[in-house]
Structure formats: structure tokens, C-alpha cells
Write a protein that holds these residues in place. Structure first.
Motif, PDB file in Angstrom:
ATOM      1  N   LEU A 117       1.720 -16.437  -3.604  1.00  0.00           N
ATOM      2  CA  LEU A 117       2.511 -14.846  -3.787  1.00  0.00           C
ATOM      3  C   LEU A 117       0.953 -13.937  -3.497  1.00  0.00           C
ATOM      4  O   LEU A 117       0.160 -14.175  -4.110  1.00  0.00           O
ATOM      5  CB  LEU A 117       2.933 -14.514  -4.835  1.00  0.00           C
ATOM      6  N   GLN A 118       1.506 -12.946  -2.349  1.00  0.00           N
ATOM      7  CA  GLN A 118       0.259 -12.090  -1.868  1.00  0.00           C
ATOM      8  C   GLN A 118       0.885 -10.739  -2.263  1.00  0.00           C
ATOM      9  O   GLN A 118       2.048 -10.257  -1.972  1.00  0.00           O
ATOM     10  CB  GLN A 118      -0.035 -12.247  -0.463  1.00  0.00           C
ATOM     11  N   CYS A 119       0.102  -9.845  -2.893  1.00  0.00           N
ATOM     12  CA  CYS A 119       0.376  -8.401  -3.380  1.00  0.00           C
ATOM     13  C   CYS A 119      -0.317  -7.394  -2.108  1.00  0.00           C
ATOM     14  O   CYS A 119      -1.386  -7.684  -2.140  1.00  0.00           O
ATOM     15  CB  CYS A 119       0.066  -8.101  -4.424  1.00  0.00           C
ATOM     16  N   LEU A 120       0.267  -6.722  -1.420  1.00  0.00           N
ATOM     17  CA  LEU A 120       0.021  -5.869  -0.517  1.00  0.00           C
ATOM     18  C   LEU A 120      -0.123  -4.334  -0.670  1.00  0.00           C
ATOM     19  O   LEU A 120       1.173  -4.075  -1.402  1.00  0.00           O
ATOM     20  CB  LEU A 120       0.249  -6.255   1.046  1.00  0.00           C
ATOM     21  N   VAL A 121      -0.783  -3.519  -0.358  1.00  0.00           N
ATOM     22  CA  VAL A 121      -0.464  -2.005  -0.318  1.00  0.00           C
ATOM     23  C   VAL A 121      -0.538  -1.174   0.792  1.00  0.00           C
ATOM     24  O   VAL A 121      -1.570  -1.639   1.714  1.00  0.00           O
ATOM     25  CB  VAL A 121      -1.284  -1.331  -1.571  1.00  0.00           C
ATOM     26  N   ARG A 122       0.379  -0.325   1.138  1.00  0.00           N
ATOM     27  CA  ARG A 122      -0.051   0.455   2.275  1.00  0.00           C
ATOM     28  C   ARG A 122      -1.406   1.116   2.435  1.00  0.00           C
ATOM     29  O   ARG A 122      -2.086   1.014   3.669  1.00  0.00           O
ATOM     30  CB  ARG A 122       1.038   1.408   2.568  1.00  0.00           C
ATOM     31  N   THR A 123      -1.810   1.793   1.171  1.00  0.00           N
ATOM     32  CA  THR A 123      -3.020   2.654   1.407  1.00  0.00           C
ATOM     33  C   THR A 123      -3.455   2.416  -0.001  1.00  0.00           C
ATOM     34  O   THR A 123      -2.754   2.091  -1.110  1.00  0.00           O
ATOM     35  CB  THR A 123      -2.840   4.044   1.616  1.00  0.00           C
ATOM     36  N   GLY A 124      -4.877   2.608  -0.400  1.00  0.00           N
ATOM     37  CA  GLY A 124      -5.444   2.722  -1.501  1.00  0.00           C
ATOM     38  C   GLY A 124      -6.913   2.205  -1.527  1.00  0.00           C
ATOM     39  O   GLY A 124      -7.169   1.347  -0.748  1.00  0.00           O
ATOM     40  N   THR A 125      -7.715   3.084  -2.142  1.00  0.00           N
ATOM     41  CA  THR A 125      -9.210   2.789  -2.307  1.00  0.00           C
ATOM     42  C   THR A 125      -9.403   1.652  -3.327  1.00  0.00           C
ATOM     43  O   THR A 125      -9.226   2.083  -4.428  1.00  0.00           O
ATOM     44  CB  THR A 125      -9.958   3.873  -2.431  1.00  0.00           C
TER      45      THR A 125
END
Length: 633
Positions: A408-416
Motif C-alpha cells: 500500500l502506497q500513500c501519496l499526496v498532491r502537495t506537501g513539504t
């Protein structure tokens, strides 16, 4: 009303005495601006239709206002005098002579002085009017270039000012009756005010840019148009008087200091004080050397959140003005420049984003500095809050078999610098057990061998840190993962039973169709080399779809034509789905019904035959093996 009327004697109003119709009008005197009342009286007339006339012309109904006693009409001037009569059902009254008197005369605008008007002299305007009634009160208004100046309520009004060049223009006055709402306008009069001396010009003889210790020389230049006209001169700095004299028109300061920088003016005034004229403004700058190294600061700080407003202030502690300020990003990108007399300049970014991040600096220079001076670099970091977290699975289904590998992979559109936190059934999953494994940045949750107790609802939470302890977080949607239900016992038993029954039937069929040895050129038939091995099933690829159990395929062996045409050869194979090659020619599976890779399958193909000592060779059935049906002797 503007119709022309015949000349009549100014006699009192009379009333006609026609037998059928008579006209009754207002009692005299009747003044302009008032209302004239008309009443039409009649006898023995069945139909009462009234009409009023002046000098034989019917008065329009829109000019008449009905009252309790007849009708009222507005009389605007003596021109409304004339012969009036009324009519009812074609019967006319006798004519009545009505005389409208003037309430007051047309105003006359008088100017004092009559001849030449010089700036600084008193200027008087008089609006003269003659009234017909002793106690009539009028209101007066004065206008210059159609703009009202003032008004009052005195019989003979005087408007007075001290003349200046701006008083030149076109004038007129108006008189207004409060009682009758009557207004009259005078003729226009042109007034031109003559100039006695010019506007002063302040000249800096020594130059406006000075160093400390240099001499400052100012001169107030004025052109006088009248002889024997004396002036007084006043020099000021930042609106503070330096000197006031009638003896000379210049100002000198031997040695200037930094306090002498500022805005200078001079003013010329005639001796009686009637006319004052101010010069242009001159900015005098006293310079200092050297120019100090600039300092760059970022507000509200060097670490910002995306969307914040940032301002960069470049300042110097000392230096000759004007100073040119230049702002840079990463040394080579020029952002903004400005030349000013200020010791600091601010450059702003309305909303910062990730591309705003970088090293910033500023440079300062003036015309006396050989090389520009640069500030230290200031790094501005921009933190982008995490947003739009979503979860991806390595499996294209939510049902997982025991022992399968799940990622399972967790991705975000933006974020530092996001950090990831994993949850199963709302309980946090830690990276310290053999069951779970996280990659370096924690964005992947890895289960190398799936177990029953690892099923449930998964989701991830992405976080990152802001300023002053603030934390941003965003949660993904849920993914449900369950263990697949296989039901091996119900599948394998019918499969083995079917294989045994089918094998017996095929042996019987071969025995019935065998011919004598003499009719055959060979007692055995061999398959091409490698065919048997080529027909064996291969391990199932991880990406292959599950195969529907119970779907069989029979393949005729092409090499049978090399032997007896009536001899049938068959091959029976028992294998699991993970041993099948679904991409080969041995089996094509229905991918619409997905089953476990461990389910058993039966495949029929060409059957090898062989004799050993003219007897049927007995084979033990093993999973994944080939079974031969041989003819009997």
C-alpha cells in the motif's frame, strides 16, 4: 405664456355679464410669478363643458390646475396680459382684460472698480434690482463661470473679494422671489485681473546636491510689472521660516551639515500684504560618505507558509542620497530596483509559493560610490502544507489470498517533507513487527506474506510541520482488504473423481479400437522429441488472472497420422493453476471467473502409448504428471 397681446389700457379687471355665461377672474393687482384664477359661471345650460381662451386662443388644459374655485394658471411675465373669456356648450362669455404687472426688474451687475483691476485690490460686485412692492424680499446669487459663489437676502447685495489672478472670468447675478418662485438673471460681465509681479522662481546657485561643509546659495527670482512696487522675500525650509527681508532676494548658508537637507521655498509679498506668491519647491540634499553595507531582512521571518505575504527590507545606516536599491534572488535574478532619498526600501511578494524559496540579497549604490555594496545572503524557506492524500494498492482486488504480497502506497498532491502514518481499523500500525514493513520515507506499507489477521480497513495520514509548532495533516480514504475464501475440499474431491472415471472410459475405448499387430507396421508410436515436455504446464505468472476450474480442453495429437489411423492417443494431466501457462497453447482459461492459483485443473491432450513386455505399464498418478493409455496385446 409668451403670446403677443394687443396694447390695452391698464384698467381693473372686469366681469362680463352675458345672460348665459360669464367669466370671473382674480382681483387685481396680478404680478408675474403668481397664479391667475379663472371661473366660468353659467345658467340654464344642460351640458357643462368649459373652455378658457386668451386673445381668442384656447388655453391648453395642461397649463391649468383645477382648484376649489375654477382653475388657476401660472403667469410668468407681463407678456401673459391679454383678453380672456370662457365658453360652455358653444356659448361664450364676454372678454375680460387682464394686466400682469412686473414684480421686480431684471438685475444689473455692477463692478467696482470700473476700469483696470489689479491683483491685491478690493473687488466689489453689486446686483441692483428695482422692486414694485415695498416689502418684497429677494434672494441674490453671484456666479463666476457658471459656478455659484455666494447668495444672501438683502435688497442690494455686495460681493467683495481681494482680487487675484484666479478671479478673472465671466460673472453674472440672479435675483429670486421667495413668495412667487420667480427668478431673473443679469447680463454676463467679463472681469480680467492684471498681474503686478510674476510667480517667484527659487534657484539653487550652488546646486541641490551638496557634501557636508559646502556653501548653499538660494536666489528668489521675481519679475515686477509695476514701477515703484516693492516686495518682501521669505525663505523657508520644510515650511519653517529661515529669513524674512525686504532688502535682498537671496539666502546664503556658509557651511551646510546633514540637518540642512530638506525642501526649500521662497515667497514674495507686496508691502501692504495684499498679494502673496509662493515659488517652486527645491529639494537640497547634503551627502555623506561612505555608503554603509546594506542589511536585508525578511518579514515576518525567513520561514514562511505557502500563501503568506513576504516583504524584503534593504536598509543602510548611512550614505549619500539618492541611493539605488536592487533586490536579487539566487544572486543572478534581479527582482526590483528603486532610486530614492530614503535609507531603506521594502519590496514585497503578495503570496509566496514553493518557487519563491531561495537565497535573497540586495545591493546599494549611489553616484559617489565606485562599486555597489551587497548584503549577506538570506535564505527564505517556503513550507507547502500537505494536501489531497490518497491510497494506492499493488493488488487490483480487495480480496487477498494467504501468503500474497501486498504493498500500500500513500501519496499526496502537495506537501513539504511529508511524514506518513498508517492505520488498520483506526489502530496505528508500527514498523517494529515481522508482519509489517515500511520503506525509508514511510510512504509504503509492505506485507510480504498476507495473513488473516491483517485483513481490515486501511488508511494513511500525511503530516508536515509549519511554523511555531503548527502541524498540517490530511487523511486518505479507506481501503478494505479481506482474505479470499477458497473452499478446497469441495473442489478437489469432485475433480479427482472425474479424472478416475474419465481415465477408465478412455482405456476401454482404446482397447475396443485396437487392431491386430499384423495390420500395423509398428507396435508402438513415439511422440516428437520434446513434445511431452513442451505440453507440460508452467508456473503461473504473478500478473496472470485466475483460471476457472472445470474448464477442459482436448487437443488431438497431429503425430497420430504416422501410425495407425484408427488408433487414438490421449494425455491426461493433473495440475494446479499456478503450474499452468495461460499464455501458451496448452490451455486458454476464462478470465472472467477468477479462482485461486492453488485450485486443481484437468487437461486432456495427445496420450502417449507404450508397451513393456507386451503388457500395459502401470503408472502411479502424481500431481502434475502425464498418464498414458496403452493398447493391450
Amino acid at each position: 405664456m409668451s403670446e403677443k397681446t394687443p396694447k390695452l389700457r391698464n384698467t381693473p379687471v372686469v366681469v362680463s355679464h352675458s345672460l348665459a355665461v360669464k367669466l370671473v377672474v382674480s382681483e387685481p393687482p396680478i404680478f408675474e410669478g403668481s397664479s391667475l384664477n379663472l371661473q366660468c359661471k353659467y345658467k340654464s345650460i344642460s351640458k357643462k363643458h368649459e373652455a378658457f381662451y386668451k386673445d381668442g386662443i384656447q388655453i391648453p388644459s395642461e397649463q391649468m390646475e383645477q382648484s376649489g374655485k375654477g382653475y388657476n394658471i401660472k403667469v410668468n411675465s407681463p407678456k401673459d396680459s391679454g383678453l380672456y373669456h370662457c365658453a360652455a356648450d358653444n356659448k361664450k362669455s364676454e372678454r375680460v382684460n387682464v394686466q400682469v404687472q412686473e414684480l421686480f426688474s431684471k438685475p444689473t451687475l455692477k463692478i467696482d472698480p470700473i476700469n483696470e483691476i489689479l491683483e491685491g485690490q478690493p473687488l466689489k460686485l453689486i446686483c441692483a434690482v428695482q422692486t414694485r412692492q415695498k416689502y418684497e424680499r429677494l434672494q441674490y446669487s453671484f456666479y463666476k463661470d457658471s459656478r455659484q459663489l455666494n447668495y444672501n437676502s438683502v435688497p442690494s447685495y455686495k460681493y467683495e473679494v481681494v482680487a487675484s489672478l484666479s478671479d478673472s472670468g465671466i460673472y453674472h447675478c440672479e435675483a429670486n422671489s421667495r413668495r412667487y418662485t420667480l427668478k431673473k438673471k443679469s447680463d454676463e460681465v467679463s472681469i480680467s485681473v492684471k498681474e503686478v509681479f510674476s510667480k517667484p522662481v527659487l534657484k539653487v546657485e550652488s546646486g541641490a546636491q551638496l557634501f557636508e561643509g559646502q556653501q548653499l546659495n538660494l536666489t528668489c527670482l521675481v519679475e515686477i510689472f509695476r514701477s515703484n512696487f516693492l516686495l518682501r522675500y521669505t525663505f523657508s525650509k520644510d515650511r519653517q521660516t529661515l529669513i524674512n527681508t525686504a532688502e535682498y532676494d537671496y539666502y546664503t548658508r556658509e557651511r551646510v551639515g546633514m540637518d540642512d537637507s530638506g525642501m526649500y521655498t521662497c515667497e514674495a509679498t507686496n508691502l501692504n500684504g495684499g498679494v502673496k506668491k509662493l515659488s517652486n519647491q527645491v529639494v537640497v540634499s547634503v551627502r555623506r560618505i561612505p555608503l554603509s553595507k546594506p542589511r536585508l531582512t525578511i518579514q515576518p521571518g525567513n520561514k514562511l507558509i505557502e500563501g503568506d505575504v513576504a516583504s524584503f527590507t534593504c536598509s543602510v545606516s548611512k550614505g549619500s542620497t539618492p541611493i539605488t536599491y536592487t533586490f536579487y534572488k539566487n544572486l543572478n535574478k534581479e527582482l526590483y530596483w528603486e532610486t530614492t532619498n530614503l535609507t531603506m526600501v521594502t519590496y514585497g511578494i503578495i503570496e509566496v509559493n514553493k518557487t519563491s524559496e531561495g537565497n535573497y540579497s540586495c545591493c546599494v549604490a549611489n553616484e559617489w560610490t565606485k562599486d555597489s555594496l551587497q548584503s549577506n545572503f538570506v535564505w527564505m524557506a517556503v513550507i507547502v502544507p500537505v494536501s489531497d492524500a490518497f491510497l494506492m494498492s499493488s493488488m487490483n482486488t480487495s480480496e487477498i489470498s494467504t501468503g500474497d504480497r501486498l504493498v500500500l502506497q500513500c501519496l499526496v498532491r502537495t506537501g513539504t517533507a511529508p511524514q506518513f502514518h498508517w492505520y488498520l481499523n483506526s489502530q496505528k500500525v508500527e514498523n517494529f513487527s515481522d508482519s509489517y514493513h515500511l520503506n525509508i520515507d514511510g510512504s509504503k506499507l509492505i506485507i510480504n506474506s498476507f495473513k488473516k489477521d491483517q485483513g481490515g480497513r486501511y488508511h494513511c495520514v500525511a503530516t508536515n510541520s509549519g511554523i511555531d509548532g503548527a502541524v498540517f495533516n490530511i487523511s486518505s480514504k479507506y481501503i478494505d482488504v479481506t482474505l479470499k475464501d477458497h473452499g478446497y475440499a469441495a473442489v478437489i474431491t469432485p475433480a479427482i473423481t472425474s479424472i478416475l472415471l474419465l481415465s477408465s472410459s478412455m482405456i476401454a475405448l482404446v482397447c475396443i479400437r485396437i487392431r491386430k499387430k499384423s495390420q500395423s507396421t509398428s507396435s508402438g508410436v513415439s511422440l516428437p522429441e520434446g513434445e511431452a515436455s513442451a505440453n507440460r504446464s508452467q508456473p503461473l505468472n504473478e500478473e496472470a488472472s485466475a483460471i476457472n476450474f472445470g474448464q477442459f480442453q482436448a487437443t488431438e495429437n497431429n503425430d497420430a497420422t504416422k501410425s495407425d489411423a484408427n488408433l487414438v492417443y490421449s494425455l491426461v494431466s493433473i495440475a494446479t493453476a499456478q503450474d499452468l501457462d495461460i499464455h501458451g497453447g496448452k490451455a486458454r482459461c476464462n478470465q472472467n471467473n477468477m479462482e485461486s492459483h492453488n485450485e486443481h485443473f484437468v487437461t486432456y491432450a495427445a496420450l502417449h502409448h507404450g508397451m513393456k513386455d507386451n503388457h500395459l505399464e502401470t503408472l502411479e498418478m502424481e500431481e502434475g504428471g502425464d498418464y498414458e493409455n496403452l493398447p493391450r496385446s
